[in-house]
Design an enzyme around this catalytic site. Structure first.
Site, mmCIF file in Angstrom:
data_model
loop_
_atom_site.group_PDB
_atom_site.id
_atom_site.type_symbol
_atom_site.label_atom_id
_atom_site.label_comp_id
_atom_site.label_asym_id
_atom_site.label_seq_id
_atom_site.Cartn_x
_atom_site.Cartn_y
_atom_site.Cartn_z
ATOM 1 C CG HIS A 68 -3.732 29.221 5.655
ATOM 2 N ND1 HIS A 68 -2.528 29.426 6.282
ATOM 3 C CD2 HIS A 68 -3.974 30.349 4.923
ATOM 4 C CE1 HIS A 68 -2.063 30.626 5.968
ATOM 5 N NE2 HIS A 68 -2.918 31.200 5.143
ATOM 6 C CB ALA A 86 1.994 29.017 -1.057
ATOM 7 C CE LYS A 130 3.269 33.866 10.800
ATOM 8 N NZ LYS A 130 2.116 33.210 11.478
#
Length: 266
Positions: free
Chosen positions: A152, A109, A55
């Site tokens: 997150h 991000a 991931k």
């Protein structure tokens, strides 16, 4: 039994998706060797070719596409779930002359911040520095940095901790592209045979289905890996980042990735 090296983060969305697989709660035809790490470390491991399945940030895709292929499931993509540009100052306005901290050079991000900056800041060059996502949050809280991009679970606690929102980078992406926010994706080495890839995707989907069918979304495994004492925050995290696109990226998800890839390769 074929051994596969898997890399995922300790964040609740990853552990929710993969718990049944890595904990042996469902049958697997593979022997999984699992590495838990922050997303930038996983990006770097994939750049070095050290993982078979991982991931990673969608932002690293252009650099790994010669050796890895995108899987159709297991990622993090959706609406209203993007990173936030926050400030530790009372004034809630972006200062282009101040350094902005980003959670890893190859993270989505960072890519979304540069996308916003290039669109809105009139040709200026941003002043940035990189740190782990939890370090950025602590720097903001302590006043060691004035502005930084938060991801997150910190997305749910910034307001109660007294930080100020400057820009919702995900909302900006949605408005500009009319597509979901491409945060993370699961990739596999291209040298794996097609039947192996199909089997991996099937196991990820079965693991995800197992997780959704549990009476409680938050398990001890997820809680311990996340190190978050509040189950309600963990559940919010799961529901925000594990979406319909996690099961199948679909045409809208592919379009979003195309937009991101074009931006990253300009």
């Amino acid at each position: 039994m074929q051994k596969l090296r898997l890399g995922i983060s300790t964040c609740p969305n990853d552990t929710f998706i993969y718990e049944a697989l890595v904990q042996g709660l469902i049958h697997s035809e593979f022997a999984w060797e699992v590495t838990f790490a922050d997303v930038q470390t996983l990006n770097e491991m994939v750049l070095a070719g050290n993982l078979d399945v991982a991931k990673v940030s969608c932002g690293v895709l252009p650099q790994i596409q010669s050796n890895y292929r995108l899987l159709s499931c297991g990622g993090a993509m959706g609406y209203g779930c993007g990173p936030l540009l926050l400030s530790s100052r009372k004034s809630a306005s972006f200062d282009p002359a101040s350094k902005t901290f980003l959670p890893g050079k190859n993270t989505t991000a960072a890519a979304l911040f540069f996308f916003w900056f290039a669109t809105t800041q009139g040709g200026r060059r941003p002043i940035v520095s990189y740190a782990f996502f939890d370090e950025i949050y602590q720097k903001l809280l302590s006043g060691q940095c004035f502005q930084g991009v938060v991801i997150h679970e910190k997305r749910f606690t910034w307001e109660q901790d007294g930080l100020k929102s400057l820009v919702d980078l995900g909302a900006f992406w949605e408005a500009e592209t009319r597509s979901p926010i491409p945060l993370g994706c699961t990739v596999a080495k291209k040298n794996l045979e097609s039947p192996v890839i199909l089997a991996v995707e099937n196991e990820i989907r079965r693991s995800l289905d197992f997780a959704w069918k549990r009476p409680n979304l938050v398990s001890d495994f997820i809680r311990k890996k996340a190190q978050i004492p509040d189950d309600s925050v963990i559940e919010k995290h799961i529901r925000m980042f594990v979406t319909e696109f996690t099961c199948d990226i679909g045409s809208d998800g592919e379009r979003s990735l195309d937009y991101l890839m074009k931006h990253l390769t300009v």
